[in-house]
Write a protein that holds these residues in place. Structure first.
Motif, short mmCIF file in Angstrom:
data_model
loop_
_atom_site.label_atom_id
_atom_site.label_comp_id
_atom_site.label_asym_id
_atom_site.label_seq_id
_atom_site.Cartn_x
_atom_site.Cartn_y
_atom_site.Cartn_z
N HIS A 103 1.12 -1.15 -0.05
CA HIS A 103 -0.04 0.03 0.04
C HIS A 103 1.02 1.13 0.10
N LYS A 110 -9.34 0.21 -5.01
CA LYS A 110 -9.40 0.97 -3.53
C LYS A 110 -10.67 1.69 -2.96
N HIS A 131 -7.26 -2.51 4.56
CA HIS A 131 -6.06 -1.64 4.47
C HIS A 131 -6.07 -0.66 6.02
N ASP A 175 2.21 3.00 3.88
CA ASP A 175 1.31 4.09 3.60
C ASP A 175 2.32 5.18 2.96
#
Length: 410
Positions: free
Chosen positions: A71, A157, A255, A311
């Motif tokens: 991610h 997403k 996530h 991230d």
């Protein structure tokens, strides 16, 4: 510093402590790379090496598979950029949007990724929209995104929680509440289901039909072809994500999952993977108030399939290994920590046949480390992608060089 071996895709690495992740470590090991693939791995001279294969003695180092970051916003959210380039915050349903179309391969984040031992990264839109767009998985070196891409699309997403509410609520637009975000997602899937009926009837009758690129993507999710990658921090948002997945039957991946440990048993029962993180950050918003380094250990002990993420650029991408180290400090099994940045994210992305371990047939994405990568003092000394050496660090001069993908094709 000696020149990179970037003009060849075949080489033999000798003498290192080889950690294949899947399988036992090999002291004084040999890894044979042929035409960009791992051809063999074994102790000492037991690996048969074709004549004239370039050999590198790396005795005293560790060799691991390149890390897989599940991610990021590499190349889309470029560091230093003054505007928000990861969010097309003009349409709550952005399923037709493709992160691939916004990636800049020259972003310095890719060099940082290599310096942290990361060779494969999932790049996705931001979380301003309930439905953000399509995710691309790329290798972290290349001339164009088309040459770098490994899998695209790799999923869609989606975001629940504070981010879409802040993006649209302040403009008095849907969604301005948590149930508003869920409604956007539910409405989109119902519309896709209805669209399927109209499309199939038109095809059967051989009559013209206007395709809808947004709904076409959502049908691929409903058909199980693409996973639904759900940004969700709070336990109630995670429960909503599970509820929606149960309602429409799609493959769900959580996530962030900041409070996923509170629902670990439910997540495990449904075999839902969790991409946990970023861990090295402040509690900058309400839904992060229970942020804890212990979350990955709790999830792993419950049997949840776990990957860790930075991230990027929330946490710099080259700190991925450090997050694994800190998770071990807070109870995560060391072997599971390595799996959470190699084979686990590879499997979550559907790429375990390409990356995430050192075994014959997989891509030769390898990193030579000065020592244990979970030791914060260790460095990535050499990085190979598809058998090419694309990055090298010289400890004596404290400088690094990276292969020029353009020069190789002149």
């Amino acid at each position: 510093m000696p020149a990179l071996l970037s003009d060849t895709k075949s080489v033999v690495l000798r003498g290192a402590y080889v950690v294949p992740v899947e399988g036992d470590a090999v002291a004084g090991g040999t890894v044979l790379i042929m035409d960009g693939k791992i051809a063999a791995i074994g102790p000492g001279t037991q690996v048969e090496v074709p004549p004239h294969t370039p050999a590198i003695d790396i005795t005293g180092t560790w060799v691991l598979p390149g890390f897989v970051e599940a991610h990021t916003h590499l190349g889309v959210g470029e560091e230093g950029e003054a505007v928000d380039l990861i969010n097309e915050a003009t349409d709550p349903n952005g399923a037709r949007l493709r992160a691939l179309d916004g990636i800049n391969p020259t972003d310095t984040g890719f060099t940082d990724a290599l310096s942290g031992g990361i060779t494969t990264a999932a790049i996705m839109p931001g979380s301003a929209n309930p439905i953000g767009g399509q995710v691309a998985v790329v290798k972290c070196w290349g001339r164009t995104t088309d040459e770098m891409v490994v899998l695209e699309p790799a999923g869609v997403k989606s975001a629940l929680g504070e981010n879409p509410l802040g993006s649209y609520g302040r403009r008095d637009r849907l969604p301005s509440t948590r149930f508003g975000s869920a409604a956007v997602i539910r409405d989109a899937f119902i519309k896709a289901q209805n669209y399927r009926g109209h499309r199939d009837s038109a095809f059967d009758a051989h009559v013209p039909f206007d395709r809808d690129p947004t709904l076409d993507v959502l049908l691929r999710v409903l058909d199980g072809e693409l996973p639904w990658l759900q940004h969700a921090h709070r336990a109630d948002d995670i429960a909503t994500a599970i509820r929606l997945a149960d309602e429409f039957g799609y493959r769900l991946v959580i996530h962030h999952g900041t409070e996923a440990h509170l629902l670990a048993d439910l997540i495990r029962q449904r075999d839902i993977p969790v991409v946990s993180g970023p861990l090295m950050m402040s509690r900058s918003k309400v839904e992060l108030r229970h942020l804890s380094m212990r979350n990955p250990a709790i999830l792993a002990r419950a049997g949840v399939r776990l990957a860790l993420t930075t991230d990027h650029s929330t946490v710099p991408v080259h700190f991925l290994a450090h997050q694994a180290t800190l998770a071990v400090k807070e109870g995560l099994d060391r072997a599971e920590a390595l799996r959470s940045i190699t084979v686990n994210p590879a499997r979550i992305l559907g790429l375990e046949h390409r990356v995430g371990a050192i075994k014959p047939g997989l891509d030769a994405d390898l990193v030579v480390w000065s020592g244990d990568p979970l030791d914060v003092m260790s460095r990535a000394l050499r990085v190979f992608i598809d058998g090419r050496e694309v990055y090298r660090y010289d400890a004596e001069s404290r400088t690094a060089i990276m292969a020029d993908p353009h020069r190789l094709r002149l």
